[in-house]
Scaffold this motif. Structure first.
Motif, short mmCIF file in Angstrom:
data_model
loop_
_atom_site.label_atom_id
_atom_site.label_comp_id
_atom_site.label_asym_id
_atom_site.label_seq_id
_atom_site.Cartn_x
_atom_site.Cartn_y
_atom_site.Cartn_z
N ASN A 22 -5.82 -0.24 10.02
CA ASN A 22 -5.58 -1.15 8.87
C ASN A 22 -4.89 -0.43 7.73
N ARG A 25 -1.17 -0.04 8.62
CA ARG A 25 -0.45 -1.31 8.42
C ARG A 25 -0.27 -1.61 6.94
N THR A 26 -1.29 -1.35 6.15
CA THR A 26 -1.20 -1.58 4.71
C THR A 26 -0.14 -0.69 4.09
N GLU A 28 2.51 0.53 5.56
CA GLU A 28 3.81 0.00 5.96
C GLU A 28 4.20 -1.20 5.12
N GLN A 29 3.26 -2.09 4.87
CA GLN A 29 3.54 -3.29 4.07
C GLN A 29 3.85 -2.92 2.63
N ILE A 30 3.15 -1.94 2.09
CA ILE A 30 3.42 -1.50 0.72
C ILE A 30 4.80 -0.86 0.64
N ASP A 31 5.19 -0.12 1.66
CA ASP A 31 6.52 0.48 1.69
C ASP A 31 7.60 -0.58 1.69
N VAL A 32 7.42 -1.62 2.51
CA VAL A 32 8.38 -2.72 2.55
C VAL A 32 8.43 -3.43 1.19
N MET A 33 7.27 -3.69 0.63
CA MET A 33 7.21 -4.35 -0.67
C MET A 33 7.88 -3.52 -1.76
#
Length: 69
Positions: A22, A25-26, A28-33
């Motif tokens: 988790n 994944r978090t 990775e999502q923060i990097d995209v954001m």
């Protein structure tokens, strides 16, 4: 080690593996954001600076033309 402790450690290991997944994944999502925010922010700053420049130019021209009348 008794059976209850083995079960608890196995459950803890499973939970830690899930937590790690988790967190990855978090991250990775923060990097995209972060990338999306930076792209949007740079575009917004460009628009703001250009509007200030155009507004300042118009104000300066009005003063110069108004002073010559």
């Amino acid at each position: 080690m008794n059976e209850a402790k083995k079960r608890q450690y196995a459950h803890l290991a499973q939970q830690l593996t899930l937590l790690r997944s988790n967190l990855e994944r978090t991250a990775e999502q923060i990097d995209v954001m972060s990338k999306q925010c930076n792209n949007h922010l740079v575009g917004q700053l460009g628009k703001i600076h250009s509007s200030w420049f155009i507004g300042g130019n118009r104000c300066f021209e009005e003063e110069m033309l108004g002073g010559k009348k």
